[in-house]
Design an enzyme around this catalytic site. Structure first.
Site, mmCIF file in Angstrom:
data_model
loop_
_atom_site.group_PDB
_atom_site.id
_atom_site.type_symbol
_atom_site.label_atom_id
_atom_site.label_comp_id
_atom_site.label_asym_id
_atom_site.label_seq_id
_atom_site.Cartn_x
_atom_site.Cartn_y
_atom_site.Cartn_z
ATOM 1 N N LYS A 117 -9.163 2.739 11.517
ATOM 2 C CA LYS A 117 -9.450 2.520 10.107
ATOM 3 C C LYS A 117 -9.360 1.017 9.853
ATOM 4 C CE LYS A 117 -8.194 4.155 5.518
ATOM 5 N NZ LYS A 117 -8.001 2.861 4.880
ATOM 6 N N ASP B 91 0.803 -1.218 0.000
ATOM 7 C CA ASP B 91 0.000 0.000 0.000
ATOM 8 C C ASP B 91 0.839 1.272 0.000
ATOM 9 O OD1 ASP B 91 -2.115 -1.649 0.024
ATOM 10 O OD2 ASP B 91 -2.962 -0.947 1.933
HETATM 11 N N1 LIG Z 1 -1.326 -2.262 -3.138
HETATM 12 C C1 LIG Z 1 -2.052 -1.948 -4.186
HETATM 13 O O1 LIG Z 1 -1.815 -2.413 -5.294
HETATM 14 C C2 LIG Z 1 -3.197 -1.012 -4.016
HETATM 15 C C3 LIG Z 1 -4.014 -0.697 -5.102
HETATM 16 C C4 LIG Z 1 -5.089 0.145 -4.885
HETATM 17 C C5 LIG Z 1 -5.324 0.672 -3.618
HETATM 18 N N2 LIG Z 1 -4.488 0.333 -2.591
HETATM 19 C C6 LIG Z 1 -4.678 0.860 -1.245
HETATM 20 O O2 LIG Z 1 -5.981 1.181 -0.991
HETATM 21 C C7 LIG Z 1 -6.054 2.500 -0.515
HETATM 22 C C8 LIG Z 1 -7.006 3.264 -1.353
HETATM 23 O O3 LIG Z 1 -8.177 2.633 -1.211
HETATM 24 P P1 LIG Z 1 -9.456 3.375 -0.813
HETATM 25 O O4 LIG Z 1 -9.803 4.374 -1.828
HETATM 26 O O5 LIG Z 1 -10.407 2.317 -0.476
HETATM 27 O O6 LIG Z 1 -9.055 4.231 0.423
HETATM 28 P P2 LIG Z 1 -8.714 3.816 1.851
HETATM 29 O O7 LIG Z 1 -8.919 2.387 2.072
HETATM 30 O O8 LIG Z 1 -7.373 4.362 2.155
HETATM 31 O O9 LIG Z 1 -9.786 4.684 2.639
HETATM 32 C C9 LIG Z 1 -11.173 4.706 2.369
HETATM 33 C C10 LIG Z 1 -11.842 3.522 2.932
HETATM 34 O O10 LIG Z 1 -11.528 3.367 4.285
HETATM 35 C C11 LIG Z 1 -12.482 2.523 4.849
HETATM 36 N N3 LIG Z 1 -12.658 2.818 6.284
HETATM 37 C C12 LIG Z 1 -12.253 1.993 7.276
HETATM 38 N N4 LIG Z 1 -12.527 2.496 8.465
HETATM 39 C C13 LIG Z 1 -13.143 3.675 8.254
HETATM 40 C C14 LIG Z 1 -13.679 4.667 9.125
HETATM 41 N N5 LIG Z 1 -13.616 4.541 10.451
HETATM 42 N N6 LIG Z 1 -14.251 5.758 8.577
HETATM 43 C C15 LIG Z 1 -14.302 5.914 7.230
HETATM 44 N N7 LIG Z 1 -13.804 5.001 6.352
HETATM 45 C C16 LIG Z 1 -13.220 3.900 6.861
HETATM 46 C C17 LIG Z 1 -13.712 2.678 4.028
HETATM 47 O O11 LIG Z 1 -14.012 1.438 3.470
HETATM 48 C C18 LIG Z 1 -13.341 3.626 2.942
HETATM 49 O O12 LIG Z 1 -13.860 3.230 1.701
HETATM 50 C C19 LIG Z 1 -4.751 3.162 -0.624
HETATM 51 O O13 LIG Z 1 -4.349 3.604 0.641
HETATM 52 C C20 LIG Z 1 -3.858 2.085 -1.140
HETATM 53 O O14 LIG Z 1 -2.824 1.903 -0.205
HETATM 54 C C21 LIG Z 1 -3.461 -0.480 -2.770
#
Ligand SMILES: NC(=O)c1ccc[n+]([C@@H]2O[C@H](COP(=O)([O-])OP(=O)(O)OC[C@H]3O[C@@H](n4cnc5c(N)ncnc54)[C@H](O)[C@@H]3O)[C@@H](O)[C@H]2O)c1
Ligand SMILES: [Zn+2]
Length: 853
Positions: free
Chosen positions: A115, A34
């Protein structure tokens, strides 16, 4: 103006990020971590703000990564489902605080939430009932996974109390607890499936399964963090969630209101460590402005709210040296590389091995021996290597090359098309494969034969008494050969190889305290932070240990003995050698211990060879003269061989022993034979699973046993007949056919039959008759059962009735479906699909009436 170079870079980044989004959200198999992903995204953001002319509304910086999957029906979200902006450092957090304060001059508070790292879900409730569950999808539309979500126990299907709004949306995270995750991965590996990279991927993979009954078995959990209503219920976000708790939603009890950003940071510091003890994965903390009025004032960007930020914890990472790579051969013949590392402490445990999973990973990392490698724990118990510090690579370092032939039996390895693993094809003659098959056969979910552990199997195999699972049933005739056998039991968890605990060092080397008891050695060991402390130990310190003293002994007396010991140069020298091997985790490296044994003329290089043959001190006497000769000059080998046997050294080594012996004495042989006898009355599906047919897990074995009742009728089943069974796919059907095409398997089954193993269901004549007499009224008809039939048991029963009458069950509706048996609260997507395809929809009574006809 953007240069061509900048333009190319932006395009390259976008396509790379798109690919990672797809791997992560759709395939649930990310290929980078991530943090690295977020850095790519930040780089793109920076370029886009530097060159506004390159902006694009479809850029991954402007849209949430999509999880949409064409197997599901898609529905619009009432409120868009966004992402969160994120940060990994406090500076950016202070900047966030400054930005908020600039827009909000009045007093306000933040709310901090863990989170949770799973899969986001949006639930809709109408009149207190769950009516719909959508994944985030692309933020505007999501996949309808209502049926699957209904199986999650911590999600209320009906709300408690009566003060909830008529209609509202609640959002949360679906999670797979660590424990279930580890169990699932072990099971997948055993069945030859790829393992999930982390619990998040496993949770979202599970949520997107087509078969809700499998989802139900995975024990998913869910936490909720947002409630959306037309008119706000309360101004405070924290207070709103508190209310949702009273309706039956699971809300984390760790949510906390904070008045300043410093209080927020305190919360972060606390959870960075403490989250390791949670049952589910978290990857950070979400910081939200608590008041909804203020939230509205701050608004949103295209991708995330301005009133919240996610502070992400960096996975704990350490750097250490790659010493060597060993290759383990499993029962299926798959060869798994394991990295041996210089021990290092990571997230509270000492790590000296890391999994590498397969040859591709070694190649992608371009691993060389003695590389400085980064290791990380990603929710799994075994850490993995996530990167290499290439700048620190030693000149002339040898690349790690995956072997071309089996490390155990030297047969050339093979790779199946489309699979990452290499296999040793010598399944009849390769020792770990033979032993692995036996271990699987006796394991808990299979034949559950106690008293036949890994070490005992190895011992009996080495004696030529156990070469196949059929041999288990021949053991009772060979008591004379079995009684009296002995072996060492290894417990790598408690006593890892290549190190010896302080406790054992003090017990063995004694340091002047002649004949010290193990209990006293333990007390001393537990009260020193390094071995070196012993040299400066004081009488007060010894007093505080409350050692168990013999008559006439005192702390002073003990102190005098220790001091005298250190005055003799040779003894002091041995002690210093041991201290040099201090691993600062209560252990001394085995190499230092062997050095301290002072085997004549042995070099460090030779000590490394010795450890290859004896990763535990107690195994030193097991090295045969021939083995000594294989890496030492003849003369030296003879000296070393005899030195280890000299009574003084022999006693020392046995005091270093941390492992227990297994002796097959009369009583344990009795127990073993009883367990073997008892296993003859096990069920047929236990045996079927125990045979270890590839891709046939415990559940599939049950399904097959129910249909075929005996190994003979399973053997007679055609590919098509197998395929017609609900839950048996092509991969399984093929594997079963291939199994029975092999003569050795037929021979094995013949032996098992003769020896009295449960190769069929024992049904008495009457029952058997009643099964075959069931009328095949539903012959050839395909059914889908959906909705609520009072209990899940009833739903299962209906399925059994369909199959017992010759019908076929499938889980999703297609053109071929003949009837949909609908219960209460059937998912709207299934109903719509059935109506669109004009498939007759009948209820339970209608179905039972069909049987009468
Ligand atoms: N490694 C990879 O190839 C890859 C690819 C795509 C995304 N990612 C990871 O996924 C993340 C992006 O994904 P994203 O858009 O889902 O963002 P995110 O996971 O960083 O944050 C948004 C999500 O957090 C979650 N969440 C959990 N607890 C929460 C709370 N208390 N309040 C609000 N939301 C909460 C929700 O599901 C929300 O959709 C990035 O940080 C990235 O590191 C990794
Ligand atoms: Zn082999």
């Amino acid at each position: 103006m953007a240069s061509i170079e900048a333009k190319n870079k932006v395009e390259k980044l976008r396509s790379e990020i798109h690919k990672h989004n797809h791997n992560y959200y759709v395939l649930n198999q990310p290929t980078i971590d991530d943090y690295d992903f977020d850095m790519l995204l930040k780089e793109l953001e920076k370029l886009e703000s530097q060159y506004p002319e390159l902006k694009d509304p479809n850029s991954p910086t402007k849209r949430v990564g999509s999880d949409l999957n064409k197997e599901f029906i898609q529905k619009s979200h009432d409120y868009p489902m966004l992402s969160l902006s994120n940060t990994y450092n406090y500076t950016e957090l202070y900047e966030f605080d400054q930005r908020i304060k600039k827009n909000i001059p009045e007093q306000f508070s933040y709310e901090c939430e863990l989170k949770f790292d799973g899969s986001s879900i949006s639930l809709q409730y109408e009149n207190g009932k769950l009516t719909q569950a959508l994944t985030r999808g692309n933020g505007e539309v999501g996949d309808d996974v209502t049926q699957n979500v209904r199986t999650i126990k911590s999600i209320p299907l009906e709300l408690q109390g009566d003060n909830y709004p008529d209609r509202f949306v609640i959002r949360g995270e679906i999670l797979l607890p660590f424990k279930t995750f580890d169990r699932l991965n072990t099971q997948r590996a055993a069945e030859g499936e790829t393992r999930f990279a982390n619990p998040r991927n496993a949770a979202s993979g599970t949520l997107k399964l087509q078969n809700s009954s499998i989802v139900a078995k995975r024990s998913l959990d869910a936490y909720f963090y947002d409630l959306l209503t037309e008119a706000p219920l309360k101004d405070g976000h924290y207070e709103t969630l508190d209310q949702a708790k009273s309706w039956g939603f699971k809300i984390s009890k760790e949510n906390k209101k904070c008045n300043t950003i410093e209080e927020v940071i305190e919360y972060l510091e606390k959870w960075d460590k403490k989250r390791e003890n949670l049952e589910v994965a978290t990857d950070g903390v979400v910081i939200k402005v608590n008041s909804k009025t203020l939230q509205n004032r701050l608004g949103f960007t295209a991708k995330s709210p301005r009133w919240a930020v996610a502070y992400k914890f960096k996975a704990e990472r350490e750097i250490t040296t790659l010493q060597s790579v060993s290759y383990q051969v499993g029962r299926t013949g798959a060869v798994t590389p394991v990295a041996n590392l210089t021990p290092v402490s990571l997230a509270g445990t000492t790590v000296q091995r890391a999994s590498l999973h397969n040859a591709d990973i070694i190649e992608n990392l371009d691993l060389h021996l003695q590389d400085q490698v980064y290791i990380e724990k990603g929710g799994e118990i075994i850490p993995k290597i996530v990167g290499v510090e290439y700048a620190l690579r030693k000149e002339g370092a040898a690349p790690v090359l995956f072997p071309k032939s089996c490390p155990e039996c030297h047969t050339p390895l093979e790779r199946n098309e489309g699979e990452a693993a290499y296999y040793c094809p010598n399944y009849l003659g390769c020792a770990p494969q033979i032993r692995g098959k036996i271990e699987h056969f006796v394991s808990r979910n299979a034949m559950n034969i106690e008293w036949l552990g890994k070490e005992t199997i190895q011992l009996l195999y080495n004696q030529g008494l156990l070469n196949s699972v059929a041999d288990i049933y021949r053991l009772p005739n060979r008591r004379d050969k079995i009684e009296g056998l002995e072996t060492i039991k290894r417990d790598d968890e408690k006593h890892p190889p290549l190190m010896v605990s302080y406790e054992r060092i003090i017990y063995a080397f004694q340091f002047g305290i002649q004949g010290i008891s193990l209990a006293n050695a333990k007390k001393i060991a537990n009260n020193i932070s390094s071995l070196k402390e012993l040299e400066d130990i004081t009488v007060e310190h010894i007093d505080s240990l409350s050692l168990t003293l013999k008559k006439g002994e005192s702390s002073n007396h003990i102190l005098r003995q220790i001091l005298t010991f250190f005055r003799i140069p040779i003894q002091k020298q041995i002690f210093d050698t041991l201290c040099q091997g201090d691993m600062s985790n209560g252990n001394i490296s085995l190499s230092a211990v062997i050095k301290a044994l002072k085997i004549p003329n042995i070099t460090d290089q030779e000590i490394a060879e010795i450890m290859d043959h004896a990763p535990f001190a107690v195994l030193l006497p097991n090295i045969t003269l021939d083995t000594w000769k294989s890496f030492l000059p003849e003369q030296k080998a003879v000296v070393a061989f005899n030195y280890i046997r000299n009574p003084r050294v022999d006693k020392l080594i046995s005091r270093l022993n941390q492992l227990s012996k297994i002796s097959l004495k009369q009583k344990s042989v009795d127990n073993l034979f009883q367990a073997i006898e008892k296993s003859k009355s096990n069920t047929f599906h236990q045996l079927l699973f125990g045979l270890g047919i590839r891709f046939i897990g415990a559940t599939a074995a049950k399904t097959l046993a129910k249909k075929f009742h005996s190994i003979e009728s399973l053997r007679a089943a055609s590919y098509q007949e197998l395929l017609d069974i609900n839950d048996i796919g092509e991969k399984m059907a093929n594997s079963i056919r291939r199994y029975f095409e092999k003569q050795e398997n037929i021979d094995l089954i013949d032996s098992l039959t003769t020896l009295g193993a449960p190769v069929g269901t024992s049904i008495d004549g009457e029952q058997e008759a009643s099964i075959s007499e069931l009328p095949s009224t539903l012959d050839g008809l395909i059914f889908v059962i959906s909705g609520n039939f009072g209990t899940s048991q009833r739903r299962k029963e209906l399925g059994e009735i369909v199959e017992d009458h010759g019908g076929k069950l499938t889980s999703s509706i297609s053109k071929k479906t003949n009837y949909l048996i609908a219960g209460d609260n059937i998912g709207p997507s299934k109903l719509e699909k059935a109506q669109a395809l004009e498939i007759p929809i009948i209820n339970e009574e209608g179905f039972l009436a069909m049987l009468e006809q």
